[in-house]
Design an enzyme around this catalytic site. Structure first.
Site, PDB file in Angstrom:
ATOM      1  N   GLU A   1     -74.580 -47.005 -49.148  1.00 23.99           N
ATOM      2  CA  GLU A   1     -73.769 -46.511 -50.261  1.00 23.99           C
ATOM      3  C   GLU A   1     -72.525 -45.774 -49.790  1.00 23.99           C
ATOM      4  O   GLU A   1     -71.466 -45.854 -50.419  1.00 23.99           O
ATOM      5  CB  GLU A   1     -74.602 -45.589 -51.172  1.00 23.99           C
TER       6      GLU A   1
ATOM      7  N   GLN B   1     -77.119 -49.523 -57.223  1.00 28.96           N
ATOM      8  CA  GLN B   1     -78.293 -50.187 -57.803  1.00 28.96           C
ATOM      9  C   GLN B   1     -78.954 -49.289 -58.850  1.00 28.96           C
ATOM     10  O   GLN B   1     -79.374 -49.761 -59.901  1.00 28.96           O
ATOM     11  CB  GLN B   1     -79.270 -50.603 -56.716  1.00 28.96           C
TER      12      GLN B   1
ATOM     13  N   ALA C   1     -78.142 -45.108 -60.425  1.00 25.62           N
ATOM     14  CA  ALA C   1     -77.291 -43.918 -60.321  1.00 25.62           C
ATOM     15  C   ALA C   1     -77.810 -42.996 -59.231  1.00 25.62           C
ATOM     16  O   ALA C   1     -77.036 -42.409 -58.461  1.00 25.62           O
ATOM     17  CB  ALA C   1     -77.267 -43.173 -61.654  1.00 25.62           C
ATOM     18  N   ASP C   2     -79.135 -42.876 -59.158  1.00 22.27           N
ATOM     19  CA  ASP C   2     -79.771 -41.942 -58.234  1.00 22.27           C
ATOM     20  C   ASP C   2     -79.349 -42.161 -56.787  1.00 22.27           C
ATOM     21  O   ASP C   2     -79.326 -41.228 -55.995  1.00 22.27           O
ATOM     22  CB  ASP C   2     -81.300 -42.062 -58.338  1.00 22.27           C
ATOM     23  N   PHE C   3     -79.023 -43.400 -56.443  1.00 17.37           N
ATOM     24  CA  PHE C   3     -78.662 -43.684 -55.047  1.00 17.37           C
ATOM     25  C   PHE C   3     -77.217 -43.300 -54.742  1.00 17.37           C
ATOM     26  O   PHE C   3     -76.800 -43.335 -53.582  1.00 17.37           O
ATOM     27  CB  PHE C   3     -78.939 -45.150 -54.702  1.00 17.37           C
TER      28      PHE C   3
ATOM     29  N   HIS D   1     -85.334 -42.956 -60.120  1.00 13.01           N
ATOM     30  CA  HIS D   1     -84.711 -44.103 -60.788  1.00 13.01           C
ATOM     31  C   HIS D   1     -84.400 -43.742 -62.239  1.00 13.01           C
ATOM     32  O   HIS D   1     -84.383 -44.624 -63.096  1.00 13.01           O
ATOM     33  CB  HIS D   1     -85.642 -45.319 -60.757  1.00 13.01           C
TER      34      HIS D   1
HETATM   35  C1  LIG Z   1     -80.361 -45.681 -50.394  1.00 13.38           C
HETATM   36  C2  LIG Z   1     -80.954 -46.735 -51.248  1.00 13.38           C
HETATM   37  N1  LIG Z   1     -80.166 -47.683 -51.781  1.00 13.38           N
HETATM   38  C3  LIG Z   1     -80.684 -48.642 -52.572  1.00 13.38           C
HETATM   39  C4  LIG Z   1     -82.006 -48.686 -52.859  1.00 13.38           C
HETATM   40  C5  LIG Z   1     -82.579 -49.760 -53.776  1.00 13.38           C
HETATM   41  N2  LIG Z   1     -83.506 -50.614 -53.060  1.00 13.38           N
HETATM   42  C6  LIG Z   1     -84.846 -50.423 -53.099  1.00 13.38           C
HETATM   43  S1  LIG Z   1     -85.691 -51.492 -52.127  1.00 13.38           S
HETATM   44  C7  LIG Z   1     -84.252 -52.267 -51.673  1.00 13.38           C
HETATM   45  C8  LIG Z   1     -84.302 -53.409 -50.704  1.00 13.38           C
HETATM   46  C9  LIG Z   1     -84.962 -52.963 -49.439  1.00 13.38           C
HETATM   47  O1  LIG Z   1     -84.912 -53.968 -48.478  1.00 13.38           O
HETATM   48  P1  LIG Z   1     -85.622 -53.762 -47.077  1.00 13.38           P
HETATM   49  O2  LIG Z   1     -85.212 -52.464 -46.502  1.00 13.38           O
HETATM   50  O3  LIG Z   1     -85.363 -54.975 -46.276  1.00 13.38           O
HETATM   51  O4  LIG Z   1     -87.166 -53.636 -47.421  1.00 13.38           O
HETATM   52  P2  LIG Z   1     -88.111 -54.736 -48.110  1.00 13.38           P
HETATM   53  O5  LIG Z   1     -88.001 -54.570 -49.585  1.00 13.38           O
HETATM   54  O6  LIG Z   1     -87.624 -56.071 -47.652  1.00 13.38           O
HETATM   55  O7  LIG Z   1     -89.476 -54.430 -47.639  1.00 13.38           O
HETATM   56  C10 LIG Z   1     -83.154 -51.689 -52.271  1.00 13.38           C
HETATM   57  C11 LIG Z   1     -81.755 -52.119 -52.087  1.00 13.38           C
HETATM   58  C12 LIG Z   1     -82.798 -47.661 -52.295  1.00 13.38           C
HETATM   59  N3  LIG Z   1     -84.107 -47.584 -52.542  1.00 13.38           N
HETATM   60  N4  LIG Z   1     -82.259 -46.716 -51.500  1.00 13.38           N
END
Ligand SMILES: Cc1ncc(C[n+]2csc(CCOP(=O)(O)OP(=O)(O)O)c2C)c(N)n1
Ligand SMILES: Cc1ncc(C[n+]2csc(CCOP(=O)(O)OP(=O)(O)O)c2C)c(N)n1
Ligand SMILES: [Mg+2]
Ligand SMILES: [Mg+2]
Lengths: 341, 320, 320, 341
Positions: C57, C79, C81-83, C124
């Site tokens: 981010e 994705q 607001a919290d992030f 979230h």
């Molecule tokens: C800092 C942050 N940004 C965005 C998100 C939203 N988010 C949750 S899971 C995810 C994908 C995670 O991918 P990965 O790290 O490869 O783990 P996987 O789901 O494949 O196990 C995202 C973008 C988040 N949780 N934290």
């Protein structure tokens, strides 16, 4: 009744150390797979609020870290660590209670699904922000050092996507500078939600990041339970022996959607057919059978036992009280008299 | 004579001496004694307990959270409050939610060298208290005196919750006291910094002194202005504020932070809703201007409230 | 019928079609169409202009700032607001200060899927508008209707300043309109969502609908409640608020965010200081509770204001 | 009068391309060194508010990046880039006006010291938060690509300490994924304020981070101007030729305090006596003399010219109007009618 997570669920034919731990790990994987299938079906039945995130395909890697740790160690699991949680000692009930919002669960309905833990017992409850748990584990290990407690290892997990966070970088570097016994397990499951690795990083291999932190790196085929147990076992041993942080990259394919709401239509079919696309549970099963460590009927028995355990836990949880806003203690502070509530 | 800055050092020395769970972590806090010398000699006096951190605010705060879980009581120094934006996520989402989510307290103290000084500029001058007060689960202290800097920091370390300790850089050297206190008002109680009967100024941190100077100036014109020093802005001692407004009937809230929202809005909102009938005139607020904090002293001196603009504002209030 | 979410998609499609400087960047916004499908098919319709970002981010927002400097008009999707806490530093210290420091505007739009939904939990569900409004240099939009979601997002992209666009996740699917507007009220003007004469509710975003439901309920008891939808909270249309309070004499400010500070404090502070004589009773506020946002719907439904608690609060106000 | 930064300040004896660019760079280094000495003396005289940060010892690395870029490129200098700024085209007056708060400077007294730039001309004004400029440069390069402008390079600088920021990591990775023509120059000057490298990172060499991002890395002895010009020139060329981000690590020692308030007593004497502790300006001077590219008297002339230029600029700036709060436009927004001011 509910299997106590402290006891090993093992009653295997051969007694070699390897097969013992393999079979034990396999049974945790099986339990994880089945409980997540149950939760997914509860979700489809509208019984679960919010998201459901399963770890299908990742059980071997997760169980390997969970079972390589020992009591007194620190573990901060992430989204897809049902198997590792069980192996480390999280009661099966914690999972169901958190997903179902039981007031008796560790999060008491205040937080849900994968956001659970027992920090007093060394299992940190993840916050959603990816990467945020890594420095916390590092801090736990600093605390142990300050307190003169020796021999602790701390482990935490993340995905390929999570390696892109600043939090990951800062924490890995801090852990390296402090030479902390931290094992960082990366499940490279080829996707972060819908985003393929090609849009996430372009290094040859994520393990190449280890040199940039001055730490040791390991790669493992995470569809292969035996390999996972060996590699994670080594990483934990090396951390414990004072060799500083260990970065372990496990390669596999996420065999489900990002969450149960996601049909994962975007996953490249070629990947599914590749070696990465193998189901680690099936691979482990084949290995058990071909090694003759257990008979097919035994596997069926184990499946049934696990299923029974899950059904009992669900039956119990579903009757438990839900959080009640009127009985809820709406106070965020531990220092109650300073609360403005 | 002991300065506000020395009081902060002394409080940390005492915390380290009294409690083996305490350690200090932050950039340049070790051998060097900190950018402002707030940890001067502490690394030498408490070997292994005052550690230099890499330039990684997120990891610094995250590690403090982990250490707190494992029974330590970290004191974290941000080199400037402004850089806490980089550790923001760990503070508001991790530290602040820990106790509520898990019933395990997260006793960390985060020291934020706050507020403006001449020449500080947009990124070394901010007052971030309102951001942290907005989030549940944090305590936000804003000491305005040498005594409070000392006793509140000790209290911050003792409190089981994460404490955002906003120490004002302008007061570091400007403020001196005879000695350190042995007894102290508890956190959560505001202090009547100057008694009066014609109007109340509610304020905190460096603005307490600008307000006291304004009150002094207005005393020359025959007005008796009461000045309330909030001491902590979360919790905010509404009772003491209301009691003062009950005496004076007039309220001016003064803050050094940006004007939208912030402490002054919260004060006016509380007094308007809980003490409406006590007011003889519309309450007023005075904040910094709605731009980043300017670098040049000519601009900075106008951007933030000063004794002069506070008394001007107060004269308006007294006219109503 | 078009939903609030579809309106956001349509506005982005139009912005991309009308202005070659516009592009969209965020996690999973490309081929996948975004976690909430707010960018559905846009990558296909506008090849090369809707890009998946890594989970970074800080870098996402930082890159948007650079692109804006070089003449683009990025739309950034967080994705949740919290992030945005992770991109917080870039937003408040870099984007927000650019124009004031350099006289070069920084036209970026940051879409924050905001607010609570059942089962969302502490990370979230947040409403972060007050944090961003506190900082100089940002515009903060909080659309409550399908029409505003569409027209304000278009305006956000056209505006030369960084805009924090707080779109409410609860409204995504719940809110539908016949068609998209061709004309719109400008940003900075509040809207009388329901006319009344006995009391005024000032609110924004999802709470507009809870407030309208409360007003409807109270209408059954013979009360005529006016509901003001602020539309943007910075700038905040004080004039429209004061004009309403002048008509009704009573004010209740309602917000979904945490209680300390926030929009409701700012509203009460403004009305108390600028419209004191218009009030026939002490103004009131209703916010979420001072804890993280709970996961379980049983708790969540009590944590945030609802039509039921708003009407209860309003009855108290009407009693005075 | 004030030397125009667009013209090359070169009138050298030999005409080989190498010597030409070396001498040109040397003169920018000299000007940078002298103007910073002037500012430091103004600081000691109480004429400057806030901090003063000089780049003594870092001029060779900085000038090498500044002069490897060309008009139309993007440059985001950091704290210790006086030489690079001049070489890239920042007027000398910008520096003095910003330090002295002149209303006519690019920051008009609103921001000070090293926080200056001309974003419209491709020179980004740094914010203090370390690492924050890197993604901004990446974004500038994305914009050029969107707009179909080819051949741009973007460069930015940071210190050893700044590599520990999450911002650095996220931006390097993003730039790598987008394969942007970004040159990241790290001045490894052994300290971050008082913090030695040993408390900042433990990788063998900071250049080892390149592989972790899948980008090209370069190391250079940053006390050696010739080496710097060559390495930075190559890095810029490779970025421009489409080889993606380039990480350049220049090794040297900070030869001053962190700021003028700091006596740098903590610097390890062994480092000062090591090769890292050489003064790049002196080394360059020696090289010029021993190569007979210029006579000692010419160097003295250049010194005098630079000094004169500085004195003129100071004399001018000091008479310029300071910011006036009553004339100040207290409006943060470009969209004036939306301002609440
Ligand atoms: C800092 C942050 N940004 C965005 C998100 C939203 N988010 C949750 S899971 C995810 C994908 C995670 O991918 P990965 O790290 O490869 O783990 P996987 O789901 O494949 O196990 C995202 C973008 C988040 N949780 N934290
Ligand atoms: C995010 C952040 N944290 C802290 C600071 C305070 N700070 C300013 S310069 C500095 C040291 C920088 O060291 P390095 O990156 O090695 O650059 P050098 O000063 O050696 O050129 C620090 C800690 C900052 N500017 N930004
Ligand atoms: Mg993944
Ligand atoms: Mg350095």
């Amino acid at each position: 009744m509910v299997l106590q997570t402290a006891e090993a669920p093992c009653s295997c034919m051969e007694a070699s150390e390897n097969s013992q731990s393999f079979l034990k790990a396999y049974r945790w994987m099986l339990l994880a797979r089945l409980v997540e299938e149950k939760i997914a079906s509860l979700y489809r039945g509208g019984k679960i609020f919010g998201g459901v995130f399963v770890s299908k395909g990742q059980e071997a890697l997760s169980v390997a870290i969970g079972s390589s740790l020992r009591k007194g160690d620190i573990f901060a699991p992430l989204i897809r660590d049902q198997a590792g949680r069980l192996a480390f000692g999280e009661p099966l009930l914690d999972c169901l209670r958190t997903y179902l919002g039981s007031r008796l669960g560790p999060m008491r309905g205040r937080d849900g699904n994968v956001h659970r833990g027992r920090p007093k017992e060394g299992m940190l409850p993840m916050i959603s922000h990816l990467g945020a748990m890594i420095p916390a584990v590092a801090g736990c290990l600093m605390a142990r050092r300050f307190r003169g407690i020796e021999g602790t290892v701390g482990a935490t997990c993340i995905g390929d996507g999570g390696t892109s966070t600043g939090a990951f970088h800062e924490a890995m570097n801090l852990a390296a500078v402090e030479r902390l016994p931290l094992v960082m397990v990366v499940a490279n499951n080829q996707y972060a939600y819908s985003t393929p690795n090609s849009r996430q990083f372009v290094c040859r291999d994520l393990v190449d990041k280890a040199a940039g932190y001055g730490i040791e790196g390991h790669s493992v085929d995470a569809t292969d339970l035996g390999a996972c147990l060996k590699t994670l076992g080594q990483a934990v041993d090396r951390a414990r022996a004072g060799h500083g942080p260990q970065l372990v990259i496990g390669s596999l394919l996420r065999l489900a959607g990002h969450g149960e709401h996601d049909d994962a239509h975007y996953v490249d079919p070629a990947l599914k057919e590749s070696a990465l696309g193998r189901d680690c549970l099936k691979v482990a099963e084949q290995h058990i059978l071909s090694s003759k460590w257990a008979a097919e009927s035994t596997l069926l028995d184990w499946n049934e036992e696990a299923q029974k355990q899950i059904d009992d836990a669900v039956a119990l949880t579903i009757r438990e009280p839900l959080p009640d806003p009127n009985q809820e203690d709406w106070c965020a502070l531990a220092t109650r008299h300073l609360s403005e509530g | 004579m002991i300065t506000y800055l020395e009081a902060i050092r002394e409080a940390q020395a005492k915390a380290l001496a009294d409690d083996p769970r305490v350690y200090i972590y932050g950039q340049d806090v070790g051998q060097f004694g900190g950018a402002f010398k707030a940890t001067k000699n502490l690394a030498q006096e408490f070997p292994g307990r005052v550690l230099d951190a890499p330039i990684s605010e997120d990891a610094i705060i995250g590690s403090a959270i982990g250490a707190a879980i494992e029974g330590m009581r970290p004191i974290i120094e941000m080199q400037f409050a402004d850089f806490s934006t980089v550790g923001f996520n760990q503070i508001v989402n991790h530290a602040a939610t820990m106790n509520w989510r898990t019933q395990l307290p997260c006793p960390i103290t985060i020291r934020l060298p706050s507020g403006g000084t001449a020449g500080g500029g947009p990124f070394h001058s901010q007052s971030m208290e309102a951001l942290y007060a907005h989030y549940p689960g944090l305590i936000v202290m804003t000491p305005a005196t040498v005594e409070d800097a000392y006793s509140m920091l000790l209290e911050a370390v003792a409190i089981d919750d994460p404490v955002i300790f906003c120490e004002h850089k302008y007061l570091y050297y400007h403020l001196k006291a005879e000695s350190l206190p042995t007894e102290a008002m508890p956190t959560g109680k505001a202090r009547v910094a100057r008694a009066g009967r014609d109007a109340t100024i509610v304020t905190y941190s460096a603005m307490v002194h600008e307000s006291l100077a304004a009150a002094e100036e207005l005393a020359g014109e025959g007005w008796e202005i009461e000045v309330i020093d909030l001491r902590s802005i979360k919790p905010l001692d509404t009772d003491t504020v209301l009691a003062s407004v009950a005496r004076t009937g007039r309220l001016l809230a003064v803050g050094e932070a940006f004007p939208w929202g912030g402490v002054t809005a919260e004060i006016l909102a509380r007094v308007a809703s809980e003490g409406y009938d006590l007011l003889d005139a519309p309450p007023r607020r005075l904040n910094a201007k709605d731009t980043p904090v300017p670098y040049h002293p000519n601009l900075w001196g106008t951007h933030r409230p000063t004794a002069r603009t506070i008394s001007a504002e107060m004269r308006e209030l007294l006219r109503r």
